[in-house]
Design a protein around this motif. Structure first.
Motif, short mmCIF file in Angstrom:
data_model
loop_
_atom_site.label_atom_id
_atom_site.label_comp_id
_atom_site.label_asym_id
_atom_site.label_seq_id
_atom_site.Cartn_x
_atom_site.Cartn_y
_atom_site.Cartn_z
N SER A 176 -3.39 7.58 7.83
CA SER A 176 -3.30 7.05 9.20
C SER A 176 -4.24 5.88 9.39
O SER A 176 -3.88 4.86 10.00
CB SER A 176 -3.62 8.16 10.21
N VAL A 177 -5.46 6.00 8.87
CA VAL A 177 -6.44 4.91 8.95
C VAL A 177 -5.93 3.69 8.19
O VAL A 177 -6.04 2.54 8.65
CB VAL A 177 -7.81 5.37 8.41
N PHE A 178 -5.36 3.93 7.02
CA PHE A 178 -4.84 2.83 6.19
C PHE A 178 -3.72 2.08 6.92
O PHE A 178 -3.63 0.85 6.84
CB PHE A 178 -4.32 3.41 4.87
N LEU B 163 -5.52 -6.22 -1.22
CA LEU B 163 -5.10 -4.82 -1.20
C LEU B 163 -3.92 -4.61 -0.26
O LEU B 163 -2.93 -3.95 -0.62
CB LEU B 163 -6.27 -3.94 -0.78
N PHE B 164 -4.00 -5.21 0.91
CA PHE B 164 -2.95 -4.98 1.90
C PHE B 164 -1.70 -5.82 1.65
O PHE B 164 -0.68 -5.60 2.28
CB PHE B 164 -3.49 -5.24 3.31
N GLN B 165 -1.77 -6.77 0.71
CA GLN B 165 -0.56 -7.44 0.28
C GLN B 165 0.34 -6.50 -0.52
O GLN B 165 1.54 -6.74 -0.64
CB GLN B 165 -0.92 -8.69 -0.56
N LEU B 166 -0.26 -5.47 -1.04
CA LEU B 166 0.50 -4.46 -1.80
C LEU B 166 0.75 -3.20 -0.97
O LEU B 166 1.07 -2.16 -1.51
CB LEU B 166 -0.28 -4.07 -3.07
N LYS B 167 0.61 -3.32 0.37
CA LYS B 167 0.65 -2.12 1.21
C LYS B 167 1.99 -1.40 1.15
O LYS B 167 2.03 -0.17 1.31
CB LYS B 167 0.31 -2.47 2.65
N ILE B 168 3.08 -2.13 0.92
CA ILE B 168 4.37 -1.44 0.88
C ILE B 168 4.43 -0.45 -0.29
O ILE B 168 4.95 0.66 -0.16
CB ILE B 168 5.54 -2.46 0.79
N TYR B 169 3.84 -0.82 -1.43
CA TYR B 169 3.81 0.07 -2.58
C TYR B 169 2.84 1.22 -2.37
O TYR B 169 3.10 2.36 -2.75
CB TYR B 169 3.44 -0.70 -3.85
N LEU B 170 1.72 0.91 -1.71
CA LEU B 170 0.75 1.95 -1.41
C LEU B 170 1.29 2.93 -0.37
O LEU B 170 1.05 4.13 -0.45
CB LEU B 170 -0.56 1.31 -0.91
N ALA C 76 3.55 5.25 -2.19
CA ALA C 76 2.77 6.20 -2.99
C ALA C 76 2.13 7.27 -2.11
O ALA C 76 2.15 8.46 -2.44
CB ALA C 76 1.68 5.44 -3.76
N PHE C 77 1.55 6.87 -0.97
CA PHE C 77 0.95 7.83 -0.05
C PHE C 77 1.97 8.81 0.49
O PHE C 77 1.74 10.02 0.55
CB PHE C 77 0.26 7.10 1.10
N LEU C 78 3.13 8.29 0.89
CA LEU C 78 4.16 9.16 1.45
C LEU C 78 4.67 10.15 0.42
O LEU C 78 4.91 11.33 0.73
CB LEU C 78 5.32 8.31 1.99
#
Length: 350
Positions: A68-70, A87-94, A97-99
């Motif tokens: 949630s924080v991310f 880091l946040f340019q790759l947020k869609i992949y992260l 992964a989190f989900l």
């Protein structure tokens, strides 16, 4: 209750303070301070929360908080000149992964929970009641707890529950409500319509507006999961008639216990009815589902409905297979306590 949520409350307050400070021009115009405040908000404070509460919270809870924080960090902190921009340019992949990780943890929890449930031998409590009670005890706000328990139970019955427990077999004091009602055909028909509509709209809109197409597809999948979960819950949950009360369990509706001394009359009823705040029908689809039993109560009681909705009716409608046997069983059970506490109950002639 305050102590139970104090750590989460303190964590939330600290994060809000950091976010508020970060909006100052002094920090916004200094890349080092901006990156430091982002690190505090995104990594340091969540890690401290985990270290200080790991004995009280589950690992799943921590990762949910961290995710949630991310998700909200890019909306609070400016990314231009921020060390976390890459880091946040790759947020869609992260995000994916989190989900996937959270989904895997959720399924692990449900599987372990199912093993625990199978070891219990209490005919008055089934999986729905145990899951719902546990979630509502863990969540401070009752209405939110009921909404979340509905969603969790929907996924549980849709994906996890496939066999009947040994202590939930149909007995002479338990009654189903789907074998003779035709409700299975109604739900299966709605599922097929939902699938065809989802596919049709998706192909129609995908070339025009991908976002709208994706949103509608997700909504159709969500509805389909709820329909399947509810129908399977109808199969696995049965009504019970005990010595001094009856337990009404229908699909993803909350379990309702009715003491015999709270009932004014119970009889066969298959006619039409008018919607009112004094009436609750145990049917997710309303008048599309049949009913054959009407229960009149002496006083209004609170009934929890799906999606966190609640009503205080004085009359209840539901469908019971073998309705004559049901009324005979209720009549027999009601006669036992009459020697001690007479109850005025009108039973329809059978």
């Amino acid at each position: 209750m305050l102590k139970k949520y104090s750590s989460l409350l303190v964590f939330t307050v600290i994060e809000i303070v950091i976010a508020a400070i970060s909006f100052s021009d002094f920090i916004q115009n200094n890349s080092i301070l901006l990156s430091a405040s982002t690190a505090l908000f995104l990594i340091v404070i969540p890690l401290l929360y985990y270290v200080l509460t790991r004995k009280k919270q589950t690992e799943f809870t921590f990762w949910f908080v961290f995710y949630s924080v991310f998700k909200i960090t890019p909306f609070i902190f400016r990314m231009e000149g921020n060390f976390f921009e890459a880091l946040f340019q790759l947020k869609i992949y992260l995000n994916i992964a989190f989900l996937l990780y959270l989904t895997w943890k959720a399924f692990q929890f449900i599987k372990n929970f199912r093993k625990t449930v199978k070891q219990k031998n209490n005919i008055e409590q089934d999986e729905y009641a145990i899951i719902s009670n546990a979630l509502q005890e863990a969540i401070k706000f009752k209405k939110l707890g009921k909404m979340i328990s509905f969603e969790v139970c929907s996924f549980y019955y849709c994906f996890i529950k496939w066999t009947r427990n040994h202590n939930n077999t149909i007995t002479e004091n338990s009654f189903t409500g789907y074998k003779e009602s035709g409700v299975s055909a109604v739900y299966i028909g709605l599922m097929l319509v939902s699938v065809f509509e989802a596919v049709g709209l998706h192909f129609l809109l995908i070339s025009r507006n991908k976002t709208v197409s994706l949103v509608l597809l997700v909504l159709h999948v969500y509805v389909l999961i709820n329909l399947i979960g509810h129908l399977k819950a109808v199969f696995f949950r049965s009504h019970l008639v005990l010595s001094q009360k009856m337990i009404i369990r229908y699909g993803l509706f909350d379990t309702l216990e009715l003491r015999f001394d709270s009932i004014a009359s119970i009889q066969k009823f298959e006619g039409d009815y008018e919607k009112s705040s004094e009436l609750v029908k145990f049917a997710l689809l309303g008048k599309l589902e049949p009913h054959n039993v009407s229960i009149e109560l002496k006083e209004n009681i609170k009934v929890a409905l799906p999606f966190g909705i609640s009503k205080e009716p004085k009359r209840i409608l539901l469908y019971i297979d073998n309705v004559n046997d049901f009324l005979k069983t209720v009549s027999g059970k009601i006669e036992e306590p009459q020697n001690f506490d007479p109850v005025s109950l009108q039973l329809a002639s059978i």
